[in-house]
Design a protein around this motif. Structure first.
Motif, PDB file in Angstrom:
ATOM      1  N   VAL A  94      29.999  31.540  38.779  1.00 47.31           N
ATOM      2  CA  VAL A  94      29.219  32.096  37.671  1.00 47.31           C
ATOM      3  C   VAL A  94      27.739  32.016  38.039  1.00 47.31           C
ATOM      4  CG1 VAL A  94      28.643  31.951  35.228  1.00 47.31           C
ATOM      5  CG2 VAL A  94      30.952  31.343  36.004  1.00 47.31           C
ATOM      6  N   ARG A 184      31.325  36.064  37.922  1.00 51.26           N
ATOM      7  CA  ARG A 184      30.768  36.353  36.606  1.00 51.26           C
ATOM      8  C   ARG A 184      29.259  36.121  36.653  1.00 51.26           C
ATOM      9  NH1 ARG A 184      35.299  37.726  36.548  1.00 51.26           N
ATOM     10  NH2 ARG A 184      36.964  37.284  35.034  1.00 51.26           N
ATOM     11  N   VAL A 186      25.612  35.734  33.942  1.00 46.27           N
ATOM     12  CA  VAL A 186      25.022  35.636  32.607  1.00 46.27           C
ATOM     13  C   VAL A 186      23.524  35.840  32.747  1.00 46.27           C
ATOM     14  CG1 VAL A 186      24.518  34.105  30.666  1.00 46.27           C
ATOM     15  CG2 VAL A 186      26.795  34.083  31.708  1.00 46.27           C
ATOM     16  N   GLY A 212      30.212  40.120  33.160  1.00 45.74           N
ATOM     17  CA  GLY A 212      29.567  38.997  32.507  1.00 45.74           C
ATOM     18  C   GLY A 212      28.975  39.356  31.178  1.00 45.74           C
ATOM     19  N   TRP A 274      30.610  44.729  30.532  1.00 44.19           N
ATOM     20  CA  TRP A 274      29.976  43.469  30.174  1.00 44.19           C
ATOM     21  C   TRP A 274      29.992  43.316  28.658  1.00 44.19           C
ATOM     22  CZ3 TRP A 274      25.939  40.613  33.321  1.00 44.19           C
ATOM     23  CH2 TRP A 274      26.172  40.779  34.704  1.00 44.19           C
ATOM     24  N   ILE A 296      32.457  35.088  29.276  1.00 45.82           N
ATOM     25  CA  ILE A 296      32.592  35.146  30.745  1.00 45.82           C
ATOM     26  C   ILE A 296      33.963  34.725  31.208  1.00 45.82           C
ATOM     27  CG2 ILE A 296      30.138  34.838  31.156  1.00 45.82           C
ATOM     28  CD1 ILE A 296      30.731  31.924  31.857  1.00 45.82           C
TER      29      ILE A 296
END
Length: 301
Positions: A94, A184, A186, A212, A274, A296
């Protein structure tokens, strides 16, 4: 032999860095730990059956199950056969980006924290949840950009979140990084910068095979536009300046532009697969953190 003067200078830098980190990191990490702990009971976990060495659960045997997967000791205590399932151990990567631009320093009287502080807290708390869950986490565009899943990565991420760059632009845009394909990402920002900087970067992540969530972190005053009379509006770096005698007259046009930018973000998110959230700094961060973890792939591999 090293020059003693150089050695003293090096020790000075190390001491100053240590003092800076020790003075700023523990409060952020402690608050992030508390926030993560408050969310943990509502998290359903990310476990799934698969190849691995850790036991996960027993389940009733079904036609087609290999003979060697039957747990004979457990089955002997029942009238049916049970299979021993192991936990899938493939860690997910992530990538987190927290906008560090000057615009994120804005804080109105309605909010206890700046947008930057709230984005840092959510980034730190999400990192705690993910790393404690065995995932690899990176903080893009920083010295913690290399994905890792150990406790020392939390310290690196915390140090980067509490250390602003020496020079910062008015507005930020996600970096066009080399994402781990299938991972993923963010992005936490106010997303108020130039369109030509922001949206190509968002689409780059999707084209790289990453899915994400975007979180638009915004101050309530930036939505309501509670300004009136003669005012001078300036960007945080003072690179943009606008003077007006009737600030209230700008409210409708401003709100329309904000709504347009939000629609563009939501449409880009849908097109790229997303998800998008608006989080206001006067709201509790708990709901946003739980939403983020779920968005996620929390609980779904």
């Amino acid at each position: 032999m090293a020059d003693p003067a150089i050695k003293r200078v090096g020790e000075g830098w190390l001491r100053r860095d240590a003092e800076r980190i020790s003075g700023a990191l523990p409060p952020l990490l402690a608050e992030a730990e508390r926030l993560a702990a408050s969310v943990a009971p509502g998290v359903h976990g990310r476990k799934q059956a698969g190849s691995g060495e850790s036991f996960w659960q027993f389940r009733a045997a079904q036609p087609g199950d290999p003979h060697h997967t039957v747990d004979w000791r457990r089955s002997a205590r029942s009238d049916q056969m049970f299979v021993r399932e192991m936990e899938w151990e493939a860690a997910q990567t992530v990538s987190i980006w927290r906008d560090d631009a000057l615009a994120m320093d804005f804080k109105s009287d309605q909010a206890a924290r700046s947008k930057s502080d709230r984005a840092a807290l959510l980034s730190m708390a999400l990192s705690v949840l993910l790393i404690r869950g065995g995932e690899r986490v990176s903080l893009l565009d920083t010295d913690a950009a290399r994905p890792a899943s150990d406790e020392s990565q939390l310290v690196r991420i915390g140090a980067e979140l509490t250390n602003h760059a020496d020079t910062r632009p008015d507005y930020g845009a996600p970096p066009k990084a080399d994402f781990a394909r299938g991972g993923r990402a963010v992005f936490l920002s106010d997303f108020m910068g130039p369109r030509d900087d922001i949206f190509p970067a968002l689409e780059h992540a999707a084209e790289a095979g990453v899915s994400g969530a975007y979180v638009q972190v915004i101050d309530r005053a930036e939505e309501t536009f509670p300004f009136d009379g003669r005012l001078v509006f300036e960007s945080m770096a003072r690179s943009v300046k606008f003077e007006t005698d009737r600030a209230r007259g700008l409210q409708a046009a401003y709100r329309d532009r904000l709504a347009e930018r939000r629609r563009d973000l939501e449409q880009t998110a849908r097109r790229c697969g997303w998800r998008c959230l608006v989080h206001r700094t006067d709201e509790s961060p708990r709901k946003a953190l739980l939403w983020l973890y779920t968005a996620i792939g929390g609980g779904v591999r």
